[in-house]
Structure formats: C-alpha cells, structure tokens
Design a protein around this motif. Structure first.
Motif, PDB file in Angstrom:
ATOM      1  N   SER A   8       0.823  -1.212   0.000  1.00 16.08           N
ATOM      2  CA  SER A   8       0.000   0.000   0.000  1.00 16.08           C
ATOM      3  C   SER A   8       0.854   1.258   0.000  1.00 16.08           C
ATOM      4  O   SER A   8       0.518   2.246  -0.667  1.00 16.08           O
ATOM      5  CB  SER A   8      -0.927   0.003   1.217  1.00 16.08           C
ATOM      6  N   GLN A  35      -5.051   3.695   7.097  1.00 12.45           N
ATOM      7  CA  GLN A  35      -5.636   2.551   6.405  1.00 12.45           C
ATOM      8  C   GLN A  35      -5.795   1.389   7.375  1.00 12.45           C
ATOM      9  O   GLN A  35      -4.835   0.948   7.992  1.00 12.45           O
ATOM     10  CB  GLN A  35      -4.757   2.120   5.229  1.00 12.45           C
ATOM     11  N   SER A  69      -9.516   4.594   5.931  1.00  7.92           N
ATOM     12  CA  SER A  69      -9.757   3.882   4.678  1.00  7.92           C
ATOM     13  C   SER A  69      -9.768   2.387   4.968  1.00  7.92           C
ATOM     14  O   SER A  69      -8.834   1.865   5.582  1.00  7.92           O
ATOM     15  CB  SER A  69      -8.659   4.216   3.665  1.00  7.92           C
ATOM     16  N   PRO A 108      -9.931  -1.046   3.023  1.00 10.37           N
ATOM     17  CA  PRO A 108      -9.930  -1.949   1.865  1.00 10.37           C
ATOM     18  C   PRO A 108     -10.021  -3.408   2.302  1.00 10.37           C
ATOM     19  O   PRO A 108     -10.005  -3.713   3.499  1.00 10.37           O
ATOM     20  CB  PRO A 108      -8.584  -1.654   1.208  1.00 10.37           C
ATOM     21  N   ILE A 154      -6.032  -6.654  -0.371  1.00 10.92           N
ATOM     22  CA  ILE A 154      -5.271  -5.687  -1.164  1.00 10.92           C
ATOM     23  C   ILE A 154      -4.380  -6.414  -2.171  1.00 10.92           C
ATOM     24  O   ILE A 154      -3.617  -7.313  -1.809  1.00 10.92           O
ATOM     25  CB  ILE A 154      -4.422  -4.796  -0.246  1.00 10.92           C
ATOM     26  N   SER A 172      -9.418  -5.242  -3.360  1.00 14.51           N
ATOM     27  CA  SER A 172      -9.041  -3.824  -3.397  1.00 14.51           C
ATOM     28  C   SER A 172      -7.640  -3.683  -3.985  1.00 14.51           C
ATOM     29  O   SER A 172      -6.638  -3.863  -3.294  1.00 14.51           O
ATOM     30  CB  SER A 172      -9.077  -3.226  -1.985  1.00 14.51           C
ATOM     31  N   ASN A 225      -6.810   1.856  -4.524  1.00 12.35           N
ATOM     32  CA  ASN A 225      -6.934   2.352  -3.148  1.00 12.35           C
ATOM     33  C   ASN A 225      -6.214   3.686  -2.992  1.00 12.35           C
ATOM     34  O   ASN A 225      -6.744   4.630  -2.395  1.00 12.35           O
ATOM     35  CB  ASN A 225      -6.333   1.359  -2.152  1.00 12.35           C
ATOM     36  N   GLN A 258      -7.571   7.316  -1.877  1.00 10.53           N
ATOM     37  CA  GLN A 258      -7.094   7.960  -0.661  1.00 10.53           C
ATOM     38  C   GLN A 258      -6.576   9.376  -0.919  1.00 10.53           C
ATOM     39  O   GLN A 258      -6.806  10.287  -0.118  1.00 10.53           O
ATOM     40  CB  GLN A 258      -6.039   7.069  -0.003  1.00 10.53           C
ATOM     41  N   ILE A 296     -13.329   0.825   0.655  1.00  8.85           N
ATOM     42  CA  ILE A 296     -12.866   0.950  -0.723  1.00  8.85           C
ATOM     43  C   ILE A 296     -12.605  -0.444  -1.274  1.00  8.85           C
ATOM     44  O   ILE A 296     -11.935  -1.253  -0.644  1.00  8.85           O
ATOM     45  CB  ILE A 296     -11.615   1.857  -0.851  1.00  8.85           C
ATOM     46  N   HIS A 297     -13.202  -0.720  -2.426  1.00 10.47           N
ATOM     47  CA  HIS A 297     -12.899  -1.951  -3.155  1.00 10.47           C
ATOM     48  C   HIS A 297     -13.020  -1.656  -4.643  1.00 10.47           C
ATOM     49  O   HIS A 297     -13.262  -0.502  -5.032  1.00 10.47           O
ATOM     50  CB  HIS A 297     -13.794  -3.117  -2.715  1.00 10.47           C
TER      51      HIS A 297
END
Length: 379
Positions: free
Chosen positions: A13, A120, A174, A176, A179, A224, A229, A233, A249-250
């Motif tokens: 990420s 996150q 956030s 997700p 990931i 995600s 992502n 963000q 979030i996806h």
C-alpha cells in the motif's frame, strides 16, 4: 505546495501511495517523505522523495528528529500504512498500538501544519477474520457496530480521533479488503502467494487445486487493488466532504473464486480439478467455520526441495520463498463467509471510479513477479 508523509512506504500500500503522489505536479506536493526501515524501490527517480529511515517502535524523539530533518514541519497530508504482524491477538493489538502511538507523538512534535491524517485499516473492522456472530450485517457499512473482543483497528481508530482533536487536524479512515499489489522486498498480498502457489503446481505438473470447499469457491468477495486504493485515498484527503469519516474501498464489484480460478489457471497454463473446490461442507458450518481441504501451507512445506530446485533452475530471487504467506492464502480460500462492503459512503463524496480485479489487480502482480524473478517467466 505542501509535503506528504507516507508511513510504511515499502509495503504494497505504501508503494502504491508513493506512486500516486509522484503522479501529482510539484505545485501540489513539493516533497514526499517515505518513512520505512528500507528505502522504497520505486520505478521512477524523482528527487521529491526523501527516505526517512526510522524504527517506529523506537524512541519518539528519534522518529521526530528524522521527520524534522527531512522537512516534516511542512507536512499537510499524512498516510499511515505501517503494520507489524503478530500471531497472538493481544500481542498484535499492543504492538500496533505502540507503532501508531509513537508515530502520532512524533507528528505532534513536528507536523504543526498538518491538515489531514489518513489511516488505512480494513475489513477486519467488520469481523471478517472471525466469522459467525462477529460478522457485521451485509453489506458492511462504515457505521456498523464493533464486534466483541479485541481488534487493533478499533484501538488505532480511537487513537487517531483523539490525536486529531488535540492536534487540530482532520482524520480519515480507509478500509480496503484483500489488497492486490506488489512491492519489491515486501510481498504481503494474496496475489503474490497465489502466484507462487500456481508456479509451484506448474513445476510439479499438477492442477490448480483450490484449498477450500465449494462453499468458499462460490462466495462473492471484495478485492481492493492497491493502486486503486491509493487514488481513492489521495482523492479523500483533498475533499473536505470526506473529513472525519471512514470509507470502505474496493474495486467496484465482488469476484468469486469460481471466476478467478480459471483465469489463474489459464495464465499459468494449468488444468483445473473437477470439481475444483472439493466437497460442500456441512450446512451448519457455513458462515461460522473454516473448511480447509487442501492446505497450500502444507503443500509448500512438503515440497521445499522442489521450491529450491525450480528457484535455481529459473535463476529466481533466492529470497522469493520468504515472500509467500501460505497461511493467509489458506484462510482466504477456506472461510465459509463472504466479504462484501458498501461503497455508498465513497460515492456520496464524489468517488465514481472502479477497477478491474483481474486486469488491474492479479495479472499485473503476476507480471511484476515474473519481471522481478519471484516466479519463472515461463514454465
């Protein structure tokens, strides 16, 4: 012109966030501080990125000094992705509490112009790691009540809100799920382990065996993609409507393993078992228990010598075998409950984009793994 700080910059990420920031003009971000023990391996050479080599479990004064020397006093936006895995839940909670606490204290000393801090977390907030009575109501809403027991996401989110109130800045969370991404030297991604699993099966001339049951094979799951992502963000921290809120979030719509598995088999030139997911479990276990029929972790352990053989044969990264998280692949493919979150909150603040789980998620990761010699370029 402001400064952005990315904690956990070498993770899947963190790298995605750095890449997204580097696509912004200098007029928007004059400096990007990458906080991590190792320098991030980036595709582009941009002198805006400054590596801050600090141990977030170490003294706050040293963390603050590192941020200060790198120009952290001008930081407007902070993105926090740092995480330390622990097997025992109490240890997991305490370790990541300390990790985040030290970071918040250092920021309080240095980043006096901070406007927004984005943390996150993820779908564990909704009990997906526990199942049964711990699961939130579908589709998961950001306002869902917290499940009973420990969860380090709850601890961190409460810490964030308190710190933001004291520091006079805004917070964003956030969340997700699964990931998908790849970062050199840090491969905590379901796609990375799946790529290694498929490559090993190909080398041993076996079919693409699904670890779980037909129940899991046919359930819908949110994925995600890391780049998606990161774009979301960056959109949030610049959007006042998003301040002091949490957002799922996806990639836009869920995917079933029954749709993913044939794509993976085709990519690696593998056949599929028939049926590819084994027997259906007892109906009383659905939604409550993990049904693992073909452990990838056990398979990898039983074939350690084969992994060494094909690594040498294809001149792979000698550390490649360390990048797989076999137990996570087993767990992800054997839970008998779904992961489905609502995007209503994200849509309500103007987020309209979606991402292709296969074309922008799994396939690019497999391609990058081949390029980085984590898996063979071909059979």
């Amino acid at each position: 012109m402001s400064t952005a700080i990315v904690f956990g910059a070498t993770g899947v990420s963190g790298i995605a966030c750095l890449r997204a920031l580097l696509q912004t003009p200098v007029s928007e971000y004059k400096s990007i501080l990458a906080v991590s023990r190792r320098a991030p391996a980036l595709d582009a050479n941009d002198n805006r990125v400054k590596h801050v080599n600090v141990d977030l479990m170490g003294p706050v004064e040293i963390i603050a000094d590192g941020l200060r020397k790198a120009g952290g006093a001008d930081a407007a936006h902070v993105f926090f992705y740092s995480y330390i895995a622990k097997e025992e839940e109490e240890d997991l909670v305490e370790t990541n509490r300390k990790l985040f606490s030290h970071s918040l204290e250092a920021l309080a000393q240095v980043a006096t112009k901070l406007q927004v801090l984005l943390l996150q977390t993820g779908y564990k907030y909704y009990g997906v790691h526990k199942g049964g009575e711990y699961l939130a109501t579908y589709p998961f809403q950001e306002s869902a009540p917290r499940h009973q027991g420990l969860n380090f996401y709850y601890v961190q989110e409460d810490m964030l809100k308190d710190a933001a109130k004291k520091g006079g800045y805004h917070w964003i969370v956030s969340r997700p799920n699964f990931i998908l991404g790849e970062s050199k030297g840090n491969f905590m991604s379901l796609a990375v382990t799946l790529g290694q699993y498929a490559s090993l099966l190909k080398y041993l001339d076996k079919s693409l065996i699904f670890p779980g049951s037909s129940a899991t094979y046919n359930l819908p799951y949110d994925f995600s993609t890391a780049n998606h992502n990161a774009a979301h963000q960056l959109f949030l921290v610049k959007n006042e409507k998003a301040y002091d809120r949490a957002f799922n979030i996806h990639d836009g719509k869920p995917m079933r393993f029954s749709d993913l598995w044939p794509k993976v088999a085709d990519y690696f030139g593998l056949s599929l078992d028939s049926p590819p997911a084994g027997d259906a479990p007892d109906p009383s276990k659905i939604g409550k228990e993990v049904v693992l029929l073909h452990s990838s972790a056990e398979f990898a352990q039983q074939n350690e010598s084969a992994i060494d053989e094909y690594s040498k044969k294809h001149d792979l990264d000698p550390s490649a075998s360390k990048y797989a998280t076999w137990e996570f692949l087993d767990f992800a493919t054997s839970r008998t409950w779904s992961d489905q979150g609502s995007l209503d909150a994200a849509r309500s603040v103007g987020w309209t984009k979606d991402s292709d789980i296969w074309g922008q998620g799994f396939k690019p990761v497999f391609d990058a793994m081949r390029e980085d010699k984590i898996i063979p370029r071909s059979a």
